[in-house]
Design an enzyme around this catalytic site. Structure first.
Site, PDB file in Angstrom:
ATOM      1  N   GLN A 182      15.843  14.714 -27.536  1.00  0.00           N
ATOM      2  CA  GLN A 182      14.606  15.394 -26.931  1.00  0.00           C
ATOM      3  C   GLN A 182      14.709  16.649 -26.332  1.00  0.00           C
ATOM      4  O   GLN A 182      15.554  17.156 -25.975  1.00  0.00           O
ATOM      5  CB  GLN A 182      13.957  14.380 -26.157  1.00  0.00           C
ATOM      6  N   GLU A 216      20.814   2.949 -21.664  1.00  0.00           N
ATOM      7  CA  GLU A 216      20.156   4.367 -21.696  1.00  0.00           C
ATOM      8  C   GLU A 216      21.050   5.192 -22.720  1.00  0.00           C
ATOM      9  O   GLU A 216      22.089   5.484 -22.426  1.00  0.00           O
ATOM     10  CB  GLU A 216      20.345   4.767 -20.435  1.00  0.00           C
ATOM     11  N   ASP A 269      11.510   0.851 -19.938  1.00  0.00           N
ATOM     12  CA  ASP A 269      10.986   2.050 -19.527  1.00  0.00           C
ATOM     13  C   ASP A 269      11.571   3.080 -20.426  1.00  0.00           C
ATOM     14  O   ASP A 269      11.924   4.247 -20.084  1.00  0.00           O
ATOM     15  CB  ASP A 269      11.775   2.390 -18.084  1.00  0.00           C
ATOM     16  N   ASP A 287      16.000   8.215 -15.676  1.00  0.00           N
ATOM     17  CA  ASP A 287      15.991   9.033 -14.511  1.00  0.00           C
ATOM     18  C   ASP A 287      16.369   8.331 -13.111  1.00  0.00           C
ATOM     19  O   ASP A 287      16.580   8.946 -12.251  1.00  0.00           O
ATOM     20  CB  ASP A 287      14.401   9.357 -14.114  1.00  0.00           C
TER      21      ASP A 287
END
Lengths: 362, 362
Positions: free
Chosen positions: A145, A217, A275, A198
């Site tokens: 991204q 993640e 998330d 994050d």
């Protein structure tokens, strides 16, 4: 070199008298030595352009339906006092020319167009908002991204993924909402975090003495990890300094195969916190569309949930009622029947209220 | 009938080749049967205007310093799909013409100019923000100020006084912050509220079992009272249905003489909450400037404060650091020496963080 774009609009009770309005402004443009061009609009009101020094451009329109609009474009380096004076003169003169016929005068803060630092990040419901962003801290395309970190005077560093405001250092309310903080007792619990790169959720969750937190993640495979670690420090604290701690482990993997493995093994959790970014960054063929991906994650998550467990996720902005309804419809179509509740939360950097969901097995 | 104003901007790594860029777009404008005018900018880049049917206007600028800007203005009633197609065609063509030279493409949500419902209410620090306002509920000039109630889909009714966003039905965090809710024990206390006409503070305070609350609100002399009562119901609840209750009274008076009387009588309070509008609406000669008025209110308020009492007030947006510093300087110049603390709070409808002060006698 950016462009500053000013607008000055007069809403009128009745159509303006065009000849007197135009004539009344002429001396101002002449004083500025601007070159006038009057355009043929084929009956759609009066339209003139004025070109001045330094590339200044004024567009004057006297619409036939009770609206007068003025645009002024100038280079960012142009003399701001001079430009303000010109706008003030136009506003004052128009107020006197249109006296008694004015419903509203609107002069918006100037749009800055083409600046090195982009301050305009529309909300999820498509509204124009200007942020107080004063510098670009990081801006790179990763394998997954585009990652931007922009600094806001009031919100601290803001993480922007593929153009969407994701989280700012001010956004503890987001982290607290997505983990049911204040409503759930994490002590001794098994927690699974999907995404959460994050580090905000992990940093908050470790404080609550859970038995074990597993965070999955994928974006940590690339630069993202170091970006978060360096620039989102207020959100993640020191918890990401190591990928393994007393009560947590971070798996740098795609969460779909991990979830499937857990389902196979019969491994379950008290809390699953989703998330992941709204648009999936995985490219496996079965996750073709966003909705299918959401459905897949939801289904697998509920499967690894203990009977008394809770699944937490963010939904969407409060105004996108259709998207929220679609999501809730989807909750009714899971292989395991569920109940859900929702909460509307003010996340400081979002500039719009956001909906969070709690889902549990019926 | 409003105007929709679209912008489409290309930031480039190097100045665009002007002839090929302009030539490449010509077929699009020809297809739309738009009339082209090329303007002389005296060396400040290329500038052309195109007028089409229904009063459509396109402004194309190829700046000499690596920026291409497109403006498109059309009437609100124009065919949105057609206008989108035109913009899409321009964006696609420019992307191909400028290929390899593009740093950023920015197409903002259209500005709506001159609409019956004004959605643009800049922040205190001067940023452009668009609200999700869908209707005007009330809009009148009272004896003291212009009072607007605008309805927002997400925030509920928003009270706008003299053009400043004052309070929305979503803004309980404002009310809680300005009364030190959660930090102070109101049980059995004497409370003085200056202003607070929307009723939010009074409604919250009565829940906390104080001995007595006195609220002094001059604007209730006119329409304001009934406006708040009718349209800010979520904020004020039923507490304003009567001006006197078991533990409260509302004095419809200017707060300055009331404060002076209390000082004379030696009447004191545990909490003084100043929720007056930032710009004073009283016109007594000694309150000429805003700062002098603030100073006067502060001085009188501290005088009626018990030795252990607290004075609460809102400050300003977090970004206006100079104004905040000035206020804090002023706190050092009161006739009675004080200490203060401050808190930064996210008030949902403000679109910016806000600073609240607690002041007490040294």
């Amino acid at each position: 070199m950016a462009l500053r774009h000013y607008t000055l609009d007069f809403n009128l009770s009745a159509p303006a008298d065009c000849p007197s309005t135009v004539h009344g402004l002429q001396s101002i443009f002449q004083e500025q030595e601007m070159t006038e061009t009057v355009h043929d609009t084929e009956g759609h009101g009066y339209l003139a352009t004025f070109i001045g020094k330094n590339g200044r451009l004024v567009i004057l329109r006297v619409h036939s339906h009770g609206l007068v609009t003025v645009d002024l474009q100038c280079c960012e380096g142009d003399n701001i006092a001079q430009v303000d004076n010109l706008l003030n003169a136009l506003e004052k003169k128009l107020k006197s020319l249109l006296h008694g016929n004015i419903r509203r005068v609107k002069r918006l803060p100037a749009l800055t167009r083409g600046a090195a630092v982009d301050r305009y990040w529309p909300t999820a419901d498509g509204r124009l908002v200007e942020y107080d962003i004063d510098r670009v801290v990081y801006d790179e395309d990763s394998a997954y991204q585009n990652i931007k970190i922009l600094h806001s005077q009031q919100f601290g560093n803001i993480l922007i993924l593929n153009g969407d405001v994701n989280l700012a250092e001010s956004d503890l309310p987001y982290t607290q909402a997505i983990m049911g903080r204040g409503k759930e007792n994490y002590t001794g619990k098994e927690v699974l975090i999907l995404g959460g790169g994050d580090g905000g959720i992990l940093a908050e969750a470790v404080k609550l003495k859970p038995e074990m937190i597993t965070m999955v993640e994928i974006s940590f495979q690339d630069a993202a990890f170091h970006v978060f670690l360096t620039h989102m420090r207020k959100a993640c604290g020191s918890v990401l300094d190591k990928l393994k701690g007393d009560c947590y482990q971070v798996l740098v993997e795609d969460c779909v195969p991990v979830l499937k493995k857990y389902v196979e093994e019969g491994k379950t959790f008290d809390y699953v916190i989703n998330d992941l970014t709204a648009v999936p960054i995985s490219t496996a063929p079965e996750e073709d569309s966003t909705w299918e991906f959401l459905q897949l994650i939801l289904d697998l998550s509920i499967k690894v949930l203990r009977p008394t467990g809770k699944y937490f996720t963010q939904g969407n902005c409060a105004n996108l009622t259709e998207a929220l309804a679609l999501y809730e419809e989807q909750l009714g179509r899971l292989s395991c029947p569920v109940n859900f509740s929702k909460e509307v939360v003010c996340v400081p950097s979002y500039m719009e209220l956001w909906v969070f969901y709690t889902v549990w097995k019926k």
